[in-house]
Motif scaffolding. Structure first.
Motif, PDB file in Angstrom:
ATOM      1  N   THR A 122       1.401 -41.568 -54.837  1.00 36.51           N
ATOM      2  CA  THR A 122       1.827 -40.369 -53.538  1.00 36.51           C
ATOM      3  C   THR A 122       2.387 -39.748 -53.622  1.00 36.51           C
ATOM      4  N   LEU A 123       1.952 -38.327 -53.385  1.00 36.60           N
ATOM      5  CA  LEU A 123       2.657 -37.297 -53.638  1.00 36.60           C
ATOM      6  C   LEU A 123       4.337 -37.502 -52.488  1.00 36.60           C
ATOM      7  N   LEU A 124       5.672 -37.674 -52.688  1.00 42.20           N
ATOM      8  CA  LEU A 124       6.888 -37.812 -51.250  1.00 42.20           C
ATOM      9  C   LEU A 124       6.817 -36.251 -50.997  1.00 42.20           C
ATOM     10  N   LEU A 125       6.818 -35.935 -49.836  1.00 43.13           N
ATOM     11  CA  LEU A 125       6.963 -34.019 -50.112  1.00 43.13           C
ATOM     12  C   LEU A 125       8.210 -34.304 -49.218  1.00 43.13           C
ATOM     13  N   VAL A 126       9.322 -33.525 -49.056  1.00 40.65           N
ATOM     14  CA  VAL A 126      10.063 -33.913 -49.024  1.00 40.65           C
ATOM     15  C   VAL A 126      11.158 -33.032 -47.769  1.00 40.65           C
ATOM     16  N   LEU A 127      11.270 -32.885 -46.444  1.00 41.74           N
ATOM     17  CA  LEU A 127      10.981 -31.999 -45.486  1.00 41.74           C
ATOM     18  C   LEU A 127      12.396 -32.740 -44.554  1.00 41.74           C
ATOM     19  N   PRO A 128      13.578 -31.778 -44.080  1.00 42.93           N
ATOM     20  CA  PRO A 128      14.329 -32.361 -43.582  1.00 42.93           C
ATOM     21  C   PRO A 128      13.746 -31.392 -42.391  1.00 42.93           C
ATOM     22  N   VAL A 129      14.690 -33.075 -41.195  1.00 46.69           N
ATOM     23  CA  VAL A 129      14.698 -32.838 -40.170  1.00 46.69           C
ATOM     24  C   VAL A 129      15.291 -31.513 -39.070  1.00 46.69           C
ATOM     25  N   VAL A 130      15.886 -30.926 -39.627  1.00 43.61           N
ATOM     26  CA  VAL A 130      16.774 -30.670 -39.256  1.00 43.61           C
ATOM     27  C   VAL A 130      16.378 -29.078 -39.309  1.00 43.61           C
ATOM     28  N   SER A 131      15.608 -28.704 -40.776  1.00 45.89           N
ATOM     29  CA  SER A 131      15.169 -27.398 -40.483  1.00 45.89           C
ATOM     30  C   SER A 131      13.574 -27.034 -39.898  1.00 45.89           C
ATOM     31  N   SER A 132      14.018 -25.675 -39.326  1.00 42.71           N
ATOM     32  CA  SER A 132      12.233 -25.588 -39.199  1.00 42.71           C
ATOM     33  C   SER A 132      11.688 -25.497 -40.350  1.00 42.71           C
ATOM     34  N   LEU A 133      10.256 -25.010 -39.379  1.00 41.69           N
ATOM     35  CA  LEU A 133       9.410 -24.857 -41.112  1.00 41.69           C
ATOM     36  C   LEU A 133       8.250 -24.046 -39.643  1.00 41.69           C
ATOM     37  N   THR A 134       8.898 -23.320 -40.462  1.00 40.57           N
ATOM     38  CA  THR A 134       7.792 -21.412 -40.430  1.00 40.57           C
ATOM     39  C   THR A 134       6.677 -21.590 -41.062  1.00 40.57           C
ATOM     40  N   ALA A 135       5.612 -20.455 -40.401  1.00 42.36           N
ATOM     41  CA  ALA A 135       4.530 -20.347 -41.250  1.00 42.36           C
ATOM     42  C   ALA A 135       4.440 -19.554 -42.957  1.00 42.36           C
ATOM     43  N   ARG A 136       5.557 -18.755 -42.992  1.00 44.42           N
ATOM     44  CA  ARG A 136       5.504 -18.898 -44.450  1.00 44.42           C
ATOM     45  C   ARG A 136       5.988 -19.818 -45.767  1.00 44.42           C
ATOM     46  N   LYS A 137       6.961 -20.538 -44.749  1.00 41.08           N
ATOM     47  CA  LYS A 137       7.773 -22.307 -45.452  1.00 41.08           C
ATOM     48  C   LYS A 137       6.185 -23.127 -45.849  1.00 41.08           C
ATOM     49  N   ARG A 138       5.387 -23.017 -44.579  1.00 40.23           N
ATOM     50  CA  ARG A 138       3.707 -24.162 -44.979  1.00 40.23           C
ATOM     51  C   ARG A 138       3.677 -23.489 -45.429  1.00 40.23           C
ATOM     52  N   ARG A 139       2.965 -22.540 -45.816  1.00 38.65           N
ATOM     53  CA  ARG A 139       2.350 -21.638 -47.347  1.00 38.65           C
ATOM     54  C   ARG A 139       2.136 -22.048 -48.683  1.00 38.65           C
ATOM     55  N   THR A 140       3.721 -21.878 -48.264  1.00 41.96           N
ATOM     56  CA  THR A 140       4.247 -21.552 -48.938  1.00 41.96           C
ATOM     57  C   THR A 140       4.636 -22.689 -50.621  1.00 41.96           C
ATOM     58  N   LEU A 141       5.059 -24.288 -49.496  1.00 40.68           N
ATOM     59  CA  LEU A 141       4.491 -26.005 -49.531  1.00 40.68           C
ATOM     60  C   LEU A 141       3.270 -26.258 -50.299  1.00 40.68           C
ATOM     61  N   LEU A 142       2.164 -25.724 -49.949  1.00 37.23           N
ATOM     62  CA  LEU A 142       0.589 -25.734 -49.716  1.00 37.23           C
ATOM     63  C   LEU A 142       0.600 -24.991 -51.345  1.00 37.23           C
ATOM     64  N   SER A 143       1.100 -24.108 -50.784  1.00 37.89           N
ATOM     65  CA  SER A 143      -0.110 -23.564 -52.073  1.00 37.89           C
ATOM     66  C   SER A 143       0.951 -23.962 -53.729  1.00 37.89           C
ATOM     67  N   HIS A 144       2.303 -24.522 -53.656  1.00 36.00           N
ATOM     68  CA  HIS A 144       2.853 -25.108 -54.822  1.00 36.00           C
ATOM     69  C   HIS A 144       2.077 -26.465 -54.757  1.00 36.00           C
ATOM     70  N   ILE A 145       1.808 -26.694 -53.870  1.00 31.69           N
ATOM     71  CA  ILE A 145       0.690 -28.430 -54.291  1.00 31.69           C
ATOM     72  C   ILE A 145      -0.300 -28.128 -54.591  1.00 31.69           C
ATOM     73  N   GLU A 146      -0.639 -26.993 -54.232  1.00 35.42           N
ATOM     74  CA  GLU A 146      -2.507 -26.868 -54.723  1.00 35.42           C
ATOM     75  C   GLU A 146      -2.364 -26.723 -55.881  1.00 35.42           C
ATOM     76  N   THR A 147      -1.438 -24.779 -56.303  1.00 33.91           N
ATOM     77  CA  THR A 147      -1.479 -24.783 -57.577  1.00 33.91           C
ATOM     78  C   THR A 147      -1.299 -25.568 -58.713  1.00 33.91           C
ATOM     79  N   LEU A 148       0.118 -26.835 -58.288  1.00 29.31           N
ATOM     80  CA  LEU A 148       0.603 -27.181 -59.585  1.00 29.31           C
ATOM     81  C   LEU A 148      -0.414 -28.307 -59.217  1.00 29.31           C
ATOM     82  N   PHE A 149      -0.941 -29.129 -58.695  1.00 31.91           N
ATOM     83  CA  PHE A 149      -1.318 -30.586 -58.370  1.00 31.91           C
ATOM     84  C   PHE A 149      -3.234 -30.605 -58.247  1.00 31.91           C
ATOM     85  N   GLY A 150      -3.683 -29.606 -57.813  1.00 33.04           N
ATOM     86  CA  GLY A 150      -5.048 -29.346 -57.626  1.00 33.04           C
ATOM     87  C   GLY A 150      -5.612 -29.888 -56.271  1.00 33.04           C
ATOM     88  N   ASP A 151      -6.728 -29.044 -56.146  1.00 33.64           N
ATOM     89  CA  ASP A 151      -7.178 -29.105 -54.994  1.00 33.64           C
ATOM     90  C   ASP A 151      -7.409 -31.329 -54.257  1.00 33.64           C
TER      91      ASP A 151
END
Length: 494
Positions: free
Chosen positions: A358-387
């Motif tokens: 399991t890749l545990l993607l930690v996200l605080p409940v106190v933080s808001s998720l913008t479109a840029r933050k979401r894209r950046t998180l997914l880009s990190h995961i796909e770039t580093l660990f594959g599709d």
């Protein structure tokens, strides 16, 4: 369902068909239902050597009247909480046989006993509830009888009669009336619910010429039909089919839960099951605190920036948990995350040979998720660990104490479309954790259950395999626990 009457059923001379009587036989396991049905039919129509799994129909003629008999599978006996919660004394029970041997669970291939009512259309004149005098009739059997009659619909008790089997096994000089009075309130309740209608079968008289048990039973059935003004119990097939579907769904869910519990007991009782977790996320989200909460002890230094991957291991809820904490990413873009940090994330996965479950993607409940933050998180995961990394990724909401009484599902709805799109990427696998007090959050066990569920869903892709490029310069920046990977001497039992 309704009670109705017809000329043919009441023996009207204008009817060309011989008057018919339809009997539905119900009862619990080993009650003697099939033998009773054969006795009424006057022949070995049904097989008494095997357990009845589907309803069967037999017909005969008694004194010029056509009689249809439906034998049904035994009704399920609900579990007794008092018995389940009592630990047996092995010394006291050694060498002794149980008076009530455990019965095997009903197979999913079998049908419910109420489905037999469909086989005697338009409905039974009499519902015979078979009870063996050799078995105790307790509150558990009482609940089973009440549930089965209730499943048929309202008004069934006025068409019901108790049939006692094995009365030849009663002590000499004891009549069935005395047996009813002495057995207890549950059996007395059953007889009273049937309008004090009952009949007794003596198996030793079955082959004798003076055997009048069946004619006497049919006379009592006729009296009941007369009391009911010639009505029979009309069966609503649609309702019964719906009841059967609901019963099967409940049995399937029960069997699934029992199998899951059995597998979990095996894992706890035998060698510990291993789960390999990789903590990921941007800087300052509380990855180290999450790792401490899962392992139940302060293994990772929280409150300061993680520079190198660190692997720790402990026994948690009967499982061997291996966690690698990684440095945080930049929230703005992948390019702004230093190459060294990106390589360190990959090398963290390489520390979990043959790969993280399991890749545990930690996200605080106190933080808001913008479109840029979401894209950046997914880009990190796909770039580093594959599709295929999405198959193994779960969102872990940290700082769960900030939610208070707000359910996490409500928080997700309030989080907007970007948060929901992130969860969709992860197959809607998520969990919320209060990482303030390591070892005190009961939801850790639930989190591990969810991980194992995700592993089962992935089938032959149970973990994310290590790629060759992740192993390059593996020792340059990584810091391990300095213990062999399979060595669990430093594990702490929670």
């Amino acid at each position: 369902m309704a009670a109705v009457s017809s000329a043919s059923d009441t023996g009207d001379p204008r009817s060309r068909q011989p008057p018919e009587r339809r009997l539905l036989i119900l009862g619990g396991p080993q009650s003697g239902k099939t033998s009773t049905a054969n006795c009424i039919l006057g022949d070995e129509v049904f097989d008494v050597a095997t357990e009845t799994t589907h309803s069967n129909v037999g017909q005969t003629e008694i004194y010029g009247r056509r009689v249809t008999v439906v034998d049904t599978p035994p009704w399920a006996i609900p579990s007794d909480p008092a018995v389940e919660n009592t630990e047996p004394d092995p010394e006291e029970n050694a060498g002794a046989e149980s008076e009530n041997p455990a019965l095997p669970p009903q197979s999913l291939d079998s049908e419910g006993p109420c489905m037999g009512a469909i086989l005697c259309p338009p409905g039974p004149h009499a519902i015979l509830l078979v009870v063996s005098v050799t078995q105790p009739f307790t509150e558990t059997e009482k609940r089973a009888a009440d549930e089965q009659l209730g499943a048929l619909g309202g008004g069934t008790w006025r068409y019901s009669m108790v049939v006692f089997t094995g009365v030849d096994k009663l002590p000499k000089g004891v009549f069935i009336e005395e047996h009813i009075a002495n057995t207890g309130e549950a059996l007395q309740w059953l007889v009273e619910r049937c309008g004090s209608r009952y009949h007794a079968f003596d198996n030793t008289r079955k082959e004798t010429e003076d055997n009048t048990q069946v004619p006497e039973l049919m006379e009592k059935v006729e009296e009941m039909i007369t009391d009911n003004q010639g009505w029979y119990f009309e069966v609503n097939e649609l309702i019964l089919l719906e009841e059967e579907q609901a019963r099967r769904a409940l049995e399937e869910e029960t069997m699934r839960m029992e199998e899951h519990a059995r597998q979990r007991d095996q894992m706890i009782g035998g060698p510990p099951r291993e789960l390999r977790l990789l903590l990921l996320g941007w800087k300052g989200v509380g990855k180290s605190s999450v790792g401490n909460s899962i392992l139940g002890r302060r293994y990772f230094e929280s409150g300061q920036e993680t520079e190198l991957c660190l692997r720790r291991q402990a026994l948690v809820s009967g499982r061997r948990i291996t966690i690698v904490d990684t440095p945080g990413w930049d929230w703005f873009s992948v390019r702004r995350t230093p190459k060294r940090i990106r390589q360190e994330s990959q090398r963290g996965a390489a520390l979990l040979r043959p790969g993280p479950h399991t890749l545990l993607l930690v996200l605080p409940v106190v933080s808001s998720l913008t479109a840029r933050k979401r894209r950046t998180l997914l880009s990190h995961i796909e770039t580093l660990f594959g599709d295929n990394a999405c198959l193994h990724t779960m969102v872990l909401f940290s700082c769960g104490d900030w939610l208070g009484r707000t359910p996490i599902e409500e928080h997700i709805l309030r989080g907007g479309r970007e948060l929901q799109r992130l969860l969709e990427f992860c197959g809607n696998y998520y969990h919320v954790l209060d990482s303030k007090i390591p070892g005190k959050d009961r939801s850790v066990s639930v989190l591990l259950d969810k991980m194992e569920e995700m592993i089962r869903e992935n089938g032959d892709k149970a973990f994310l395999p290590i790629q060759t490029e992740w192993l390059s310069e593996e020792s340059s920046y990584s810091s391990d626990n300095t213990e062999p990977e399979d060595d669990c001497r430093g594990c702490q039992v929670q």
